[in-house]
Each structure stands twice: as structure tokens, then as C-alpha cells.
Design an enzyme around this catalytic site. Structure first.
Site, mmCIF file in Angstrom:
data_model
loop_
_atom_site.group_PDB
_atom_site.id
_atom_site.type_symbol
_atom_site.label_atom_id
_atom_site.label_comp_id
_atom_site.label_asym_id
_atom_site.label_seq_id
_atom_site.Cartn_x
_atom_site.Cartn_y
_atom_site.Cartn_z
ATOM 1 N N VAL A 1 -4.860 3.410 -10.644
ATOM 2 C CA VAL A 1 -5.582 2.216 -11.090
ATOM 3 C C VAL A 1 -6.163 1.471 -9.894
ATOM 4 C CG1 VAL A 1 -5.404 0.009 -12.316
ATOM 5 C CG2 VAL A 1 -4.216 2.014 -13.210
ATOM 6 N N CYS A 2 -5.408 1.345 -8.823
ATOM 7 C CA CYS A 2 -5.908 0.639 -7.638
ATOM 8 C C CYS A 2 -7.119 1.361 -7.053
ATOM 9 C CB CYS A 2 -4.809 0.507 -6.586
ATOM 10 S SG CYS A 2 -3.468 -0.581 -7.092
ATOM 11 N N THR A 3 -7.073 2.680 -7.004
ATOM 12 C CA THR A 3 -8.204 3.437 -6.479
ATOM 13 C C THR A 3 -9.436 3.225 -7.352
ATOM 14 O OG1 THR A 3 -6.769 5.077 -5.451
ATOM 15 C CG2 THR A 3 -9.051 5.741 -5.875
#
Length: 157
Positions: free
Chosen positions: A45-47
Site C-alpha cells: 500500500v505504501c508503494t
């Protein structure tokens, strides 16, 4: 509890992905700042979130807003991630003391050991003018960034 809008944003002094020191106060009187707290580099999700920011970087650059990501990862991890994904904005290591800046902003998740997905748009006087936090595992949308910037910046053409 996360800091509220219309409060003074705490200053900090953190290393970026290249080991250079960055202070929030260095932007005071010069340009607004968008702080993007995220849990962990290299996570799915962060990527996807930070790739979306990279794809929409002109939203910030054209408005004269400094975009800064912050996580508890080390500067070496953040550099490897930024190089892999070709991020062209600053990533700061809230590594040690572990999560202190996230704690100052009220977004550190003690039980997880990292920051929640929280965004603070800070004006040139270092006042938080807009902010938003998503539920765990939920990505922030570019539309949320646009709305937050619209709250802070003069009308954009």
C-alpha cells in the site's frame, strides 16, 4: 490523538534518504509543506501511495509545496526504496529515537511500531491548515491531497 488543524506544527530535525539533515523550520516563511506519514517502505500500500504521489508530483511543484514523506525506516532503506521506485521527493527517516516525530504529530501506532497513514498540509507560518488520516490498510487518494491543498493555497488556475 493526531494534531488538529490550526495548530503549530512541531519542528523536527531528521535525516533524508541521502543522510542530509532536514528541519521543518527551514521552510518557514518560504513555502508550504505537505508531510506524508506512512508505515513502511517496500510495503504494497505504501508503494502504491507514494508512486501515485510521484505520478502527481506537479500538483505540489506547480503550487510551490514541498512534499515530504516520513517513516520509521532507516535512511538506507528509504534511499534504496526511492531509487527503486524513482521517487523525486524527500523521504525522512524517523528511525531514532524510534518514531519520535510521528509521536509528536500524534500518529504513531505504539502497538505496531510505525506511523499511521496521516497527511498534514502546513502553511508558511508552520500552522497545520489541513490534515487527513485513513483507516489502517487504506490508501490515501490524490483527490484528498487536492482538497487539502485547496484549503491551504490561494485559488489555483
Amino acid at each position: 490523538m493526531a494534531l488538529e488543524n490550526d495548530t503549530l506544527a512541531p519542528d523536527f530535525d531528521l535525516a533524508n534518504q541521502y543522510g542530509e539533515r532536514v528541519r521543518l523550520s527551514q521552510f518557514q516563511g518560504k513555502r508550504p509543506v505537505t508531510l506524508v506519514f506512512f508505515p513502511l517502505a517496500f510495503s504494497g500500500v505504501c508503494t502504491s501511495e507514494l508512486c501515485a504521489l510521484e505520478e502527481n508530483l506537479n500538483l505540489f511543484k506547480e503550487s510551490g509545496v514541498e512534499l515530504i514523506g516520513i517513516s520509521v525506516d532507516s535512511k538506507a532503506t528509504l534511499r534504496a526504496w526511492a531509487e527503486k521506485e524513482r521517487y523525486d521527493f524527500t523521504l525522512l527517516a524517523d528511525f531514532w529515537p524510534h518514531g519520535d516525530v510521528a509521536k509528536d504529530y500524534g500518529v504513531f501506532l505504539e502497538e505496531k511500531g510505525f506511523a499511521n497513514r496521516a497527511t498534514f498540509v502546513i502553511d508558511t507560518n508552520r500552522i497545520i491548515r489541513a490534515s487527513f488520516i485513513t483507516a489502517p490498510g487504506e490508501a490515501r487518494s490524490i483527490e484528498a491531497y487536492r482538497a487539502a491543498l485547496d484549503e491551504v493555497l490561494p485559488a489555483r488556475v
